[in-house]
Design a protein around this motif. Structure first.
Motif, short mmCIF file in Angstrom:
data_model
loop_
_atom_site.label_atom_id
_atom_site.label_comp_id
_atom_site.label_asym_id
_atom_site.label_seq_id
_atom_site.Cartn_x
_atom_site.Cartn_y
_atom_site.Cartn_z
N LYS A 180 -54.79 3.86 -21.23
CA LYS A 180 -54.26 4.55 -20.05
C LYS A 180 -52.75 4.32 -20.00
O LYS A 180 -52.23 3.37 -20.58
N PRO A 181 -52.03 5.18 -19.30
CA PRO A 181 -50.58 5.00 -19.18
C PRO A 181 -50.23 3.87 -18.23
O PRO A 181 -51.06 3.45 -17.40
N LEU A 182 -49.01 3.38 -18.34
CA LEU A 182 -48.51 2.35 -17.42
C LEU A 182 -47.81 3.03 -16.25
O LEU A 182 -46.90 3.84 -16.45
N VAL A 183 -48.24 2.69 -15.05
CA VAL A 183 -47.67 3.27 -13.83
C VAL A 183 -47.16 2.12 -12.96
O VAL A 183 -47.93 1.22 -12.61
N VAL A 184 -45.88 2.15 -12.65
CA VAL A 184 -45.24 1.13 -11.80
C VAL A 184 -44.60 1.83 -10.62
O VAL A 184 -43.82 2.78 -10.80
N SER A 185 -44.93 1.37 -9.42
CA SER A 185 -44.40 1.96 -8.20
C SER A 185 -43.42 0.99 -7.55
O SER A 185 -43.79 -0.13 -7.20
N LEU A 186 -42.16 1.43 -7.41
CA LEU A 186 -41.11 0.64 -6.76
C LEU A 186 -40.95 1.14 -5.33
O LEU A 186 -40.61 2.30 -5.10
N LEU A 187 -41.18 0.25 -4.38
CA LEU A 187 -41.09 0.58 -2.95
C LEU A 187 -40.09 -0.34 -2.28
O LEU A 187 -39.93 -1.49 -2.68
N GLY A 188 -39.43 0.17 -1.24
CA GLY A 188 -38.50 -0.68 -0.52
C GLY A 188 -37.65 0.09 0.46
O GLY A 188 -37.57 1.33 0.40
N PRO A 189 -36.97 -0.60 1.37
CA PRO A 189 -36.09 0.04 2.34
C PRO A 189 -34.87 0.66 1.66
O PRO A 189 -34.66 0.54 0.45
N THR A 190 -34.03 1.26 2.44
CA THR A 190 -32.82 1.91 1.94
C THR A 190 -31.80 0.88 1.48
O THR A 190 -31.56 -0.12 2.16
N GLY A 191 -31.19 1.15 0.33
CA GLY A 191 -30.08 0.33 -0.13
C GLY A 191 -30.43 -0.97 -0.81
O GLY A 191 -29.55 -1.79 -1.10
N VAL A 192 -31.70 -1.21 -1.13
CA VAL A 192 -32.09 -2.49 -1.75
C VAL A 192 -32.03 -2.43 -3.28
O VAL A 192 -32.23 -3.45 -3.93
N GLY A 193 -31.76 -1.26 -3.86
CA GLY A 193 -31.55 -1.17 -5.30
C GLY A 193 -32.62 -0.43 -6.07
O GLY A 193 -32.69 -0.56 -7.30
N LYS A 194 -33.42 0.41 -5.40
CA LYS A 194 -34.49 1.13 -6.09
C LYS A 194 -33.91 2.16 -7.07
O LYS A 194 -34.24 2.16 -8.26
N SER A 195 -33.08 3.04 -6.57
CA SER A 195 -32.50 4.08 -7.43
C SER A 195 -31.59 3.48 -8.49
O SER A 195 -31.52 3.98 -9.63
N HIS A 196 -30.87 2.42 -8.12
CA HIS A 196 -30.01 1.75 -9.10
C HIS A 196 -30.84 1.16 -10.24
O HIS A 196 -30.46 1.25 -11.41
N LEU A 197 -31.99 0.60 -9.89
CA LEU A 197 -32.89 0.06 -10.91
C LEU A 197 -33.43 1.18 -11.81
O LEU A 197 -33.55 1.02 -13.03
N GLY A 198 -33.75 2.32 -11.21
CA GLY A 198 -34.22 3.46 -12.01
C GLY A 198 -33.15 3.96 -12.97
O GLY A 198 -33.45 4.31 -14.12
N ARG A 199 -31.90 4.01 -12.51
CA ARG A 199 -30.82 4.45 -13.41
C ARG A 199 -30.61 3.46 -14.56
O ARG A 199 -30.34 3.88 -15.70
N LEU A 200 -30.71 2.19 -14.28
CA LEU A 200 -30.58 1.19 -15.35
C LEU A 200 -31.69 1.33 -16.39
O LEU A 200 -31.44 1.22 -17.60
N LEU A 201 -32.91 1.58 -15.93
CA LEU A 201 -34.02 1.77 -16.86
C LEU A 201 -33.82 3.01 -17.72
O LEU A 201 -34.04 2.98 -18.94
#
Length: 406
Positions: A180-201
Motif C-alpha cells: 500500500k502507499p505511504l500516507v502522512v497527514s500534517l495538521l496544525g494551526p496557522t504559521g507553525v510550519g506545515k507549508s514550509h515543511l512541504g516545500r522542503l520535502l
C-alpha cells in the motif's frame, strides 16, 4: 639243554607265532570306533574352549581324563589355521564379534548431507547479506540523512513531527515493493510550519529522484473554480498515473504533496482516496502522499494550552500519541481520506521559536540579526500567555512580512 631253556624257547616260538597271526575283524572295528569317539570328544572340547575364550569367560582347567592320551596332528593343524585366519582378517581390516555379544560396527564413511547443509547455510547468509545491502543502497538513493539535517536546520519547534516523518520515510523507502502507499497527514494551526515543511520535502526529493517524480499540488492554484472539478479530477488522475508509470520504469518512488487540503472539494477528495485506497489490482501501491491542512487546529491549540503546565516541567507534549484518537474521530466527519494515513499534528510555537524564525529570515535577506532588534520585532506579535509560557497566535506567519519592512 635243560627244561628251563626248553620252556623259554617254546614260549618265544609261540609269541612269534602269535605276532605273525593277523587281527580279526572284530578286534579291528572296535579299535576304529574307539579312535572316532576320542576324536569327536576332542573336537567338542576344543570348540567349547574357543567360544569361552572369545566371550571373555575365564577358561576352567580341563578335567582329568582317565582315558589314554593319543597324539594326533589335528590340534596343531587347527591352531595353525586359526592363527593364519586371524592374520588374514587383520589384513582385511574387518572386525568380528562373538555370537554372545553382537554389536554394529561404526560407519566411518563421510556423509554428503553435511556438505549440503554447509552449502545451504552459506547461500542463506549471502542472500540475507545481499538483501541488507540492497536495503541500504535503496535508502541511500533518497539521501534521508541530508533531509534530516535540512529539517533540523530550517524547521523550528517541531522536533516530534520531523522525527516521526523521517521514521515513516525511512521504513517505507527501505524497499521498493509495497502492499500500500505511504500516507502522512500534517495538521496544525496557522504559521507553525506545515507549508514550509512541504516545500522542503518537495525541494529535497526533486533533487534526488527528479522533477518529474514530485508533484506539489495547491488546490486553490490548480483548481480555483468549482466548475472545473470534473476536468481537475481527470487531469489529476492522468498526471499521477503518468508519474507512477515513469517511476516504475526507473524503479523509484514518486512523491505527491497536497497542500491546502482544507479547501479541497469533496469530488477531488474522492479522487485522491481512489488513488490511495488499496485494491486487488491497484497500480498505485509504490507512492508517498503528504496531506497538509489546518483541519481541527482548534483542538490542537486547546490541547497545547491545557497542557502548558506539563510543558513547562517536562518539555513539549507528545501530540501524536495523545491527540490521534481525538483527531481521527473529528477528521472522519470531513472525509474518510484522513483515516488512511499517519497523523502528525504540529504544535504551537513558543516565543523562542519565533525569534529563531526572525534570525533565519533576516540572515536570508542579508540583514545582521542583532539580538535586541530581533526580540523587539518578536514583541510586536500576539501570544497566548499560559503558565509563564508564551505561544504565538500566528506562529511565524508574519515574520516574512515584518522582515520585508526593514
Amino acid at each position: 639243554m635243560g627244561d628251563k631253556d626248553l620252556t623259554e624257547t617254546l614260549s618265544d616260538g609261540e609269541m612269534e607265532k602269535s605276532s605273525r597271526e593277523p587281527l580279526t575283524f572284530y578286534q579291528f572295528s572296535s579299535t576304529v570306533r574307539a579312535v572316532v569317539r576320542i576324536r569327536q570328544k576332542y573336537q567338542a572340547m576344543k570348540k567349547r574352549r574357543m567360544e569361552l575364550a572369545l566371550c571373555g569367560t575365564p577358561l576352567l582347567p580341563p578335567p582329568r581324563s582317565t582315558s589314554p592320551k593319543i597324539f594326533t596332528f589335528d590340534g596343531v593343524a587347527s591352531n595353525n589355521s586359526l592363527i593364519v585366519g586371524k592374520k588374514r582378517k587383520r589384513k582385511k581390516g574387518r572386525i568380528l564379534f562373538p555370537n554372545c555379544n553382537r554389536r554394529v560396527p561404526q560407519n566411518k564413511e563421510h556423509s554428503r548431507a553435511k556438505n549440503c547443509l554447509v552449502l545451504l547455510c552459506v547461500i542463506v547468509f549471502l542472500q540475507i547479506y545481499n538483501a541488507i545491502e540492497n536495503l541500504d543502497d535503496h535508502v541511500l538513493k533518497y539521501d534521508l540523512e541530508g533531509l534530516e539535517k535540512t529539517l533540523k536546520r530550517e524547521v523550528f519547534g517541531q522536533q516530534e513531527v520531523t522525527e516521526g516523518l523521517l521514521v515513516h520515510l525511512k521504513d517505507y523507502l527501505s524497499t521498493y515493493v509495497h502492499s500500500k502507499p505511504l500516507v502522512v497527514s500534517l495538521l496544525g494551526p496557522t504559521g507553525v510550519g506545515k507549508s514550509h515543511l512541504g516545500r522542503l520535502l518537495a525541494q529535497h526529493f526533486r533533487s534526488v529522484v527528479g522533477e518529474q517524480l514530485v508533484l506539489q499540488y495547491f488546490v486553490l492554484h490548480h483548481c480555483p473554480s468549482e466548475g472545473d472539478l470534473p476536468h481537475c479530477s481527470k487531469t489529476l488522475t492522468s498526471h499521477i498515473s503518468e508519474m507512477v508509470t515513469q517511476a516504475e520504469e526507473e524503479e523509484k518512488i514518486p512523491i505527491f504533496i497536497f497542500d491546502e487540503m482544507e479547501h479541497m472539494p469533496r469530488e477531488l477528495l474522492d479522487t485522491v482516496l481512489t488513488l490511495i485506497h488499496t485494491r486487488d489490482n491497484n497500480e498505485y501501491l509504490n507512492a508517498i502522499y503528504i496531506l497538509i491542512s489546518n483541519l481541527e487546529h482548534e483542538e490542537i491549540t486547546k490541547f497545547v494550552l491545557q497542557n502548558s503546565s506539563s510543558i513547562a516541567v517536562s518539555g513539549r507534549p507528545r501530540l501524536s500519541k495523545e491527540l490521534k484518537p481525538l483527531l481521527l474521530s473529528k477528521l472522519k466527519k470531513h472525509h474518510l481520506l484522513w483515516l488512511e494515513g499517519e497523523l502528525l499534528p504540529l504544535s504551537l510555537l513558543e516565543k523562542i521559536h519565533v525569534i529563531e524564525c526572525f534570525i533565519d529570515e533576516m540572515s536570508r535577506e542579508g540583514f545582521y540579526p542583532e539580538r535586541s532588534h530581533v526580540e523587539r520585532l518578536a514583541e510586536e506579535l500576539s501570544y497566548y500567555s499560559v503558565s509563564e509560557l508564551e505561544f504565538s497566535r500566528t506562529g511565524c506567519k508574519q515574520v516574512v512580512a515584518k522582515v520585508n519592512l526593514l
